[in-house]
Scaffold this motif. Sequence first.
Motif, PDB file in Angstrom:
ATOM      1  N   SER A  24       0.829  -1.208   0.000  1.00 56.33           N
ATOM      2  CA  SER A  24       0.000   0.000   0.000  1.00 56.33           C
ATOM      3  C   SER A  24       0.862   1.256   0.000  1.00 56.33           C
ATOM      4  CB  SER A  24      -0.932  -0.004   1.218  1.00 56.33           C
ATOM      5  OG  SER A  24      -1.819  -1.108   1.193  1.00 56.33           O
ATOM      6  N   ALA A  25       1.963   1.224   0.756  1.00 49.09           N
ATOM      7  CA  ALA A  25       2.873   2.370   0.784  1.00 49.09           C
ATOM      8  C   ALA A  25       3.510   2.586  -0.585  1.00 49.09           C
ATOM      9  CB  ALA A  25       3.950   2.161   1.846  1.00 49.09           C
ATOM     10  N   ALA A  26       3.863   1.493  -1.277  1.00 45.54           N
ATOM     11  CA  ALA A  26       4.450   1.605  -2.614  1.00 45.54           C
ATOM     12  C   ALA A  26       3.461   2.240  -3.591  1.00 45.54           C
ATOM     13  CB  ALA A  26       4.884   0.228  -3.113  1.00 45.54           C
ATOM     14  N   GLU A  27       2.176   1.941  -3.433  1.00 42.34           N
ATOM     15  CA  GLU A  27       1.165   2.544  -4.299  1.00 42.34           C
ATOM     16  C   GLU A  27       1.154   4.064  -4.149  1.00 42.34           C
ATOM     17  OE1 GLU A  27      -2.690   0.904  -3.759  1.00 42.34           O
ATOM     18  OE2 GLU A  27      -2.159  -1.074  -4.544  1.00 42.34           O
ATOM     19  N   CYS A  28       1.331   4.540  -2.915  1.00 38.48           N
ATOM     20  CA  CYS A  28       1.350   5.987  -2.671  1.00 38.48           C
ATOM     21  C   CYS A  28       2.534   6.646  -3.373  1.00 38.48           C
ATOM     22  CB  CYS A  28       1.403   6.263  -1.170  1.00 38.48           C
ATOM     23  SG  CYS A  28      -0.055   5.711  -0.262  1.00 38.48           S
ATOM     24  N   LEU A  29       3.583   5.867  -3.663  1.00 40.20           N
ATOM     25  CA  LEU A  29       4.780   6.397  -4.314  1.00 40.20           C
ATOM     26  C   LEU A  29       4.769   6.157  -5.828  1.00 40.20           C
ATOM     27  CD1 LEU A  29       7.442   5.290  -1.671  1.00 40.20           C
ATOM     28  CD2 LEU A  29       6.433   7.558  -1.972  1.00 40.20           C
ATOM     29  N   GLY A  30       3.650   5.629  -6.333  1.00 42.09           N
ATOM     30  CA  GLY A  30       3.527   5.487  -7.778  1.00 42.09           C
ATOM     31  C   GLY A  30       3.841   4.114  -8.333  1.00 42.09           C
ATOM     32  N   PHE A  31       4.018   3.103  -7.448  1.00 42.59           N
ATOM     33  CA  PHE A  31       4.279   1.738  -7.915  1.00 42.59           C
ATOM     34  C   PHE A  31       3.114   0.854  -7.459  1.00 42.59           C
ATOM     35  CE2 PHE A  31       8.432   3.663  -7.735  1.00 42.59           C
ATOM     36  CZ  PHE A  31       9.055   3.198  -8.872  1.00 42.59           C
ATOM     37  N   VAL A  32       2.270   0.428  -8.396  1.00 48.25           N
ATOM     38  CA  VAL A  32       1.064  -0.331  -8.076  1.00 48.25           C
ATOM     39  C   VAL A  32       1.266  -1.788  -8.469  1.00 48.25           C
ATOM     40  CG1 VAL A  32      -1.418  -0.552  -8.439  1.00 48.25           C
ATOM     41  CG2 VAL A  32      -0.346   1.715  -8.466  1.00 48.25           C
ATOM     42  N   PHE A  33       1.171  -2.681  -7.485  1.00 45.22           N
ATOM     43  CA  PHE A  33       1.319  -4.116  -7.741  1.00 45.22           C
ATOM     44  C   PHE A  33       0.023  -4.645  -8.324  1.00 45.22           C
ATOM     45  CE2 PHE A  33       1.118  -8.556  -5.989  1.00 45.22           C
ATOM     46  CZ  PHE A  33       2.037  -9.095  -6.872  1.00 45.22           C
ATOM     47  N   GLU A  34       0.096  -5.160  -9.549  1.00 41.08           N
ATOM     48  CA  GLU A  34      -1.082  -5.654 -10.261  1.00 41.08           C
ATOM     49  C   GLU A  34      -1.329  -7.140 -10.061  1.00 41.08           C
ATOM     50  OE1 GLU A  34      -3.316  -3.783 -13.013  1.00 41.08           O
ATOM     51  OE2 GLU A  34      -2.950  -2.849 -11.060  1.00 41.08           O
ATOM     52  N   GLY A  35      -0.300  -7.880  -9.730  1.00 39.81           N
ATOM     53  CA  GLY A  35      -0.479  -9.309  -9.550  1.00 39.81           C
ATOM     54  C   GLY A  35       0.737 -10.076 -10.043  1.00 39.81           C
ATOM     55  N   ARG A  48       9.112   8.112 -12.727  1.00 38.56           N
ATOM     56  CA  ARG A  48      10.246   7.963 -13.634  1.00 38.56           C
ATOM     57  C   ARG A  48      11.497   7.615 -12.835  1.00 38.56           C
ATOM     58  NH1 ARG A  48      11.887   9.117 -18.500  1.00 38.56           N
ATOM     59  NH2 ARG A  48       9.900  10.003 -19.095  1.00 38.56           N
ATOM     60  N   ASN A  49      12.238   6.626 -13.287  1.00 39.56           N
ATOM     61  CA  ASN A  49      13.492   6.256 -12.638  1.00 39.56           C
ATOM     62  C   ASN A  49      14.399   5.593 -13.665  1.00 39.56           C
ATOM     63  OD1 ASN A  49      13.060   3.196 -12.475  1.00 39.56           O
ATOM     64  ND2 ASN A  49      11.200   3.998 -11.548  1.00 39.56           N
ATOM     65  N   SER A  50      15.609   5.314 -13.271  1.00 41.03           N
ATOM     66  CA  SER A  50      16.603   4.782 -14.201  1.00 41.03           C
ATOM     67  C   SER A  50      16.223   3.411 -14.749  1.00 41.03           C
ATOM     68  CB  SER A  50      17.967   4.696 -13.503  1.00 41.03           C
ATOM     69  OG  SER A  50      17.892   3.857 -12.363  1.00 41.03           O
ATOM     70  N   TRP A  51      15.351   2.683 -14.034  1.00 42.86           N
ATOM     71  CA  TRP A  51      14.965   1.358 -14.506  1.00 42.86           C
ATOM     72  C   TRP A  51      14.067   1.441 -15.732  1.00 42.86           C
ATOM     73  CZ3 TRP A  51      13.389  -0.107  -8.882  1.00 42.86           C
ATOM     74  CH2 TRP A  51      14.551  -0.236  -8.119  1.00 42.86           C
ATOM     75  N   LEU A  52      13.508   2.630 -16.005  1.00 44.65           N
ATOM     76  CA  LEU A  52      12.648   2.809 -17.167  1.00 44.65           C
ATOM     77  C   LEU A  52      13.431   3.305 -18.382  1.00 44.65           C
ATOM     78  CD1 LEU A  52       9.541   4.524 -15.517  1.00 44.65           C
ATOM     79  CD2 LEU A  52       9.868   2.109 -16.025  1.00 44.65           C
ATOM     80  N   ALA A  53      14.744   3.218 -18.303  1.00 44.09           N
ATOM     81  CA  ALA A  53      15.591   3.810 -19.341  1.00 44.09           C
ATOM     82  C   ALA A  53      15.282   3.255 -20.724  1.00 44.09           C
ATOM     83  CB  ALA A  53      17.063   3.575 -19.007  1.00 44.09           C
ATOM     84  N   ASN A  54      14.910   1.987 -20.801  1.00 41.81           N
ATOM     85  CA  ASN A  54      14.676   1.365 -22.104  1.00 41.81           C
ATOM     86  C   ASN A  54      13.205   1.336 -22.499  1.00 41.81           C
ATOM     87  OD1 ASN A  54      17.421   0.820 -22.258  1.00 41.81           O
ATOM     88  ND2 ASN A  54      17.205  -1.129 -21.196  1.00 41.81           N
ATOM     89  N   ILE A  55      12.374   2.122 -21.776  1.00 39.95           N
ATOM     90  CA  ILE A  55      10.950   2.146 -22.073  1.00 39.95           C
ATOM     91  C   ILE A  55      10.566   3.549 -22.522  1.00 39.95           C
ATOM     92  CG2 ILE A  55       8.626   1.883 -21.109  1.00 39.95           C
ATOM     93  CD1 ILE A  55       9.703  -0.178 -19.219  1.00 39.95           C
ATOM     94  N   GLU A  56       9.880   3.666 -23.639  1.00 38.81           N
ATOM     95  CA  GLU A  56       9.453   4.966 -24.144  1.00 38.81           C
ATOM     96  C   GLU A  56       8.248   5.449 -23.353  1.00 38.81           C
ATOM     97  OE1 GLU A  56       9.294   8.376 -25.795  1.00 38.81           O
ATOM     98  OE2 GLU A  56      10.840   6.948 -26.445  1.00 38.81           O
ATOM     99  N   THR A  57       8.403   6.572 -22.628  1.00 37.08           N
ATOM    100  CA  THR A  57       7.326   7.093 -21.794  1.00 37.08           C
ATOM    101  C   THR A  57       6.734   8.375 -22.335  1.00 37.08           C
ATOM    102  OG1 THR A  57       8.872   8.350 -20.424  1.00 37.08           O
ATOM    103  CG2 THR A  57       8.397   6.101 -19.742  1.00 37.08           C
ATOM    104  N   GLY A  58       7.438   9.067 -23.237  1.00 38.89           N
ATOM    105  CA  GLY A  58       6.914  10.293 -23.814  1.00 38.89           C
ATOM    106  C   GLY A  58       6.898  11.463 -22.871  1.00 38.89           C
ATOM    107  N   SER A  59       7.624  11.378 -21.757  1.00 37.47           N
ATOM    108  CA  SER A  59       7.628  12.474 -20.789  1.00 37.47           C
ATOM    109  C   SER A  59       8.964  12.490 -20.077  1.00 37.47           C
ATOM    110  CB  SER A  59       6.493  12.300 -19.780  1.00 37.47           C
ATOM    111  OG  SER A  59       6.602  13.270 -18.752  1.00 37.47           O
ATOM    112  N   GLN A  60       9.410  13.668 -19.706  1.00 31.69           N
ATOM    113  CA  GLN A  60      10.655  13.804 -18.961  1.00 31.69           C
ATOM    114  C   GLN A  60      10.402  14.191 -17.503  1.00 31.69           C
ATOM    115  OE1 GLN A  60      13.606  12.940 -20.299  1.00 31.69           O
ATOM    116  NE2 GLN A  60      12.337  12.331 -22.054  1.00 31.69           N
ATOM    117  N   ARG A  61       9.136  14.273 -17.097  1.00 31.49           N
ATOM    118  CA  ARG A  61       8.826  14.651 -15.728  1.00 31.49           C
ATOM    119  C   ARG A  61       8.991  13.458 -14.787  1.00 31.49           C
ATOM    120  NH1 ARG A  61       3.095  17.093 -15.496  1.00 31.49           N
ATOM    121  NH2 ARG A  61       2.662  15.254 -16.763  1.00 31.49           N
TER     122      ARG A  61
END
Length: 254
Positions: A24-35, A48-61
């Motif tokens: 639940s705490a992770a969800e508040c920080l933007g990481f939602v466990f789906e299953g 956004r974090n360094s682990w998303l480096a190879n994923i196109e997100t279309g945003s720099q925020r």
Amino acid sequence: GPLRTGSGMRQKRAESPDEISLVSAAECLGFVFEGREGDVCKFLCKWRNSWLANIETGSQRRFLDQAVQLSLPVLYCLNFTSARKRMSIVVRFPDGKARLITKGADAMVLELCTNSTLGTAKKDLSTYARVGLRTLVVGVRELSENELETLRGDWEAASKLLSGRAEAEERAFAKVEKQLTYVGTTAVEDKLQHGVPETIKSLREAGICVWMLTGDKLETAINIGNSCQLINSEIMDIITIAECSSSDNVRRAI
């Protein structure tokens, strides 16, 4: 894992309340466990974090307008035991790197960490213990492909053993559970069940001897003892047993 009710609301189920609190705490920080599907964990990530480096997100925020779905394969998992006092997993992240993540008792995991923030971590742990919170320390380490290959060989060899398999798995993980980077400390309130203080008070008034046996920090044990009315300012018969390597030593200490 998460469940969906008829109204579409998300509910969670887990082996312990601690796990639900951390998810639940992770969800508040933007990481939602789906299953979880087999050995693959599914997340929705808005951070956004360094682990998303190879994923196109279309945003720099830092926070993304639209969540990115992450699939993280769990390559190896060594569950918690009372002897090891920690649990470790090896996960393949979206940047292609394999990382070891370890969580467990502070006394055990801090010994495996190397960064310079451990002094602050120990102060925080002491603060949390004094208010009766249950703590866990988390560390991480990036594994090289050579280390991963060695772990794979050791793990497969252990899986073929008819006896001593658990010990062999622990030895395999021990080779990589070192030089961890301290990530942080979690602190979760360990709520008493309903009616515990009143029940203990009634037992003591009836002349029944009540003992609390715990492996918690002394500060945590005192706080819990006070909250359940087992001890108070007038009753401080606290026995601390330290460095007892056998049941005989414990009996002598008592």
